[in-house]
Design a protein around this motif. Structure first.
Motif, short mmCIF file in Angstrom:
data_model
loop_
_atom_site.label_atom_id
_atom_site.label_comp_id
_atom_site.label_asym_id
_atom_site.label_seq_id
_atom_site.Cartn_x
_atom_site.Cartn_y
_atom_site.Cartn_z
N GLU A 115 12.12 1.78 -5.33
CA GLU A 115 13.13 1.74 -4.27
C GLU A 115 12.52 2.00 -2.90
N LEU A 116 11.50 2.84 -2.86
CA LEU A 116 10.81 3.10 -1.59
C LEU A 116 10.05 1.86 -1.13
N VAL A 117 9.40 1.18 -2.06
CA VAL A 117 8.68 -0.05 -1.72
C VAL A 117 9.66 -1.12 -1.23
N GLY A 170 4.33 11.01 2.84
CA GLY A 170 3.43 9.90 2.57
C GLY A 170 3.84 8.64 3.30
N GLY A 171 3.11 7.56 3.04
CA GLY A 171 3.36 6.33 3.75
C GLY A 171 3.39 5.11 2.85
N ILE A 172 4.15 4.10 3.27
CA ILE A 172 4.24 2.83 2.54
C ILE A 172 4.11 1.70 3.55
N ARG A 173 3.30 0.71 3.22
CA ARG A 173 3.17 -0.49 4.02
C ARG A 173 3.35 -1.70 3.11
N VAL A 183 9.01 11.95 -7.34
CA VAL A 183 7.71 11.31 -7.11
C VAL A 183 6.81 12.34 -6.44
N ARG A 184 5.64 12.59 -7.03
CA ARG A 184 4.85 13.76 -6.63
C ARG A 184 3.43 13.39 -6.18
N VAL A 244 0.85 -1.18 0.00
CA VAL A 244 0.00 0.00 0.00
C VAL A 244 0.89 1.23 0.00
N VAL A 245 0.75 2.06 -1.02
CA VAL A 245 1.50 3.31 -1.16
C VAL A 245 0.49 4.44 -1.13
N THR A 246 0.67 5.38 -0.19
CA THR A 246 -0.31 6.43 0.02
C THR A 246 0.34 7.81 0.02
N GLY A 247 -0.01 8.62 -0.98
CA GLY A 247 0.45 10.01 -1.03
C GLY A 247 1.95 10.17 -0.99
N VAL A 248 2.68 9.26 -1.64
CA VAL A 248 4.14 9.24 -1.51
C VAL A 248 4.81 10.27 -2.43
#
Length: 331
Positions: free
Chosen positions: A69-71, A80-83, A41-42, A11-15
């Motif tokens: 790379e963030l994931v 933003g957030g990543i899970r 990334v915007r 889950v990628v949110t507002g990254v």
């Protein structure tokens, strides 16, 4: 806002992800402080469910690699957030890493180790591995088991990358350009391997330059452009608004004014190009118009992912983009 369920593996949110492009020296603190940055990334939102293959495509400089790379947990987002499997892949890496497999764009192996030795070494780092020989066999490398990794071809090294990534029976698999350098037969073999993992419930995030690969494998597709997701959906949804195309060399003795192609867009020079929302009906009209006259180089193609991708790429505005190769990340 992205709604999360228990079935969502990624889950990628507002990254957002920013890189510093200019700094200045603060004479009071003696430290360099950022004064300008490039935002690769915007504001990206995406989800990948268990048992789903999600293909992330991108135009040049779109921010696709920065997002992946963030994931992977290699960096944390600027905003933003990543899970991944319910955890922050960067801050809680120890809880995520053993449950994921990653194929990077570029990787390296100790050159003096053989394929079998490299596989056994990697096997020893995993908590729930399949037999090393099974992973090598899945990518047709058992016959090269005694060869030093330095002597492998580029395609063989890529297959070894994939074998190591799937050896741990990952719940999440991130494939960053996994089939680059592979011949068509090897590429299709890897496709079959990945499809089998998806059927078993693995969540797969795939980036690729091969649009055919996305068409063949993906349950859903997103195209990134200038740091945002420009289009997302199933293949059918992606191409729903794109026209089918008919083309042929312009025949002598036939007048295009007699062609009844209602609803189609006809462009003619030495060749005729027709864009239509109703391929079968328009093609029937073209063949009726031609009668017994041959239409050289006749082609009729349904709407494709390539058309959608190119329509997004054609809107590219490269003014103001920055070369971030020598910049550092702004967290």
């Amino acid at each position: 806002m992205t709604t999360t369920t228990a079935e969502d593996a990624i889950v990628v949110t507002g990254v957002r992800r920013r890189y510093v492009t200019r700094t200045r020296l603060n004479i009071l603190t003696g430290r360099r402080e950022p004064t300008d940055y490039f935002e690769a990334v915007r504001g990206v939102d995406l989800k990948v469910a268990r048992g789903e293959l999600f293909a992330l495509l991108g135009t040049n400089g779109a921010g696709k690699t920065s997002t992946v790379e963030l994931v992977e947990g290699l960096a944390r987002p600027s905003q933003g957030g990543i899970r991944v499997l319910g955890h922050d892949p960067h801050a809680e890496r120890a809880l995520v890493r053993h449950r994921t497999g990653v194929v990077l764009q570029n990787s390296g192996f100790p050159p003096s180790l053989t394929v079998a030795e490299m596989a056994r070494l990697w096997h020893g780092t995993l908590s729930n591995p399949q037999p090393a020989e099974q992973a090598l066999d899945a990518v047709d490398l058992m016959r090269r088991a005694d060869v030093e990794t330095a002597k492998l071809s580029g395609g063989e090294r890529r297959r070894l990358d994939i074998a190591l990534a799937v050896m741990g029976n990952p719940e999440v698999l991130v494939l960053d350009e996994p089939t680059t350098g592979l011949d068509p037969e090897s590429r299709r073999s890897i496709w079959a391997l990945v499809e089998g993992l998806v059927r078993q419930g693995t969540a797969v995030l795939l980036t690729t330059h091969y649009l055919e690969e996305a068409e063949q494998l993906a349950d859903r597709i997103a195209i990134m452009h200038q740091g945002v997701i420009a289009r997302e959906g199933t293949l059918a949804e992606m191409v729903a608004d794109a026209p089918a195309r008919i083309s042929f060399a312009r025949p002598a003795g036939l007048s295009l004014s007699d062609l009844d192609a209602a609803g189609a867009r006809v462009t003619a020079s030495d060749s005729v190009q027709i864009e239509t929302p109703t391929l079968q009906r328009t093609l029937a009209a073209v063949l009726a118009w031609a009668g017994g006259t041959p239409l050289p180089h006749l082609q009729a193609r349904s709407a494709s992912l390539e058309q959608v991708f190119l329509s997004i790429a054609d809107t590219a505005d490269f003014a103001g983009t920055a070369d971030i190769a020598n910049t550092r990340e702004l967290s």
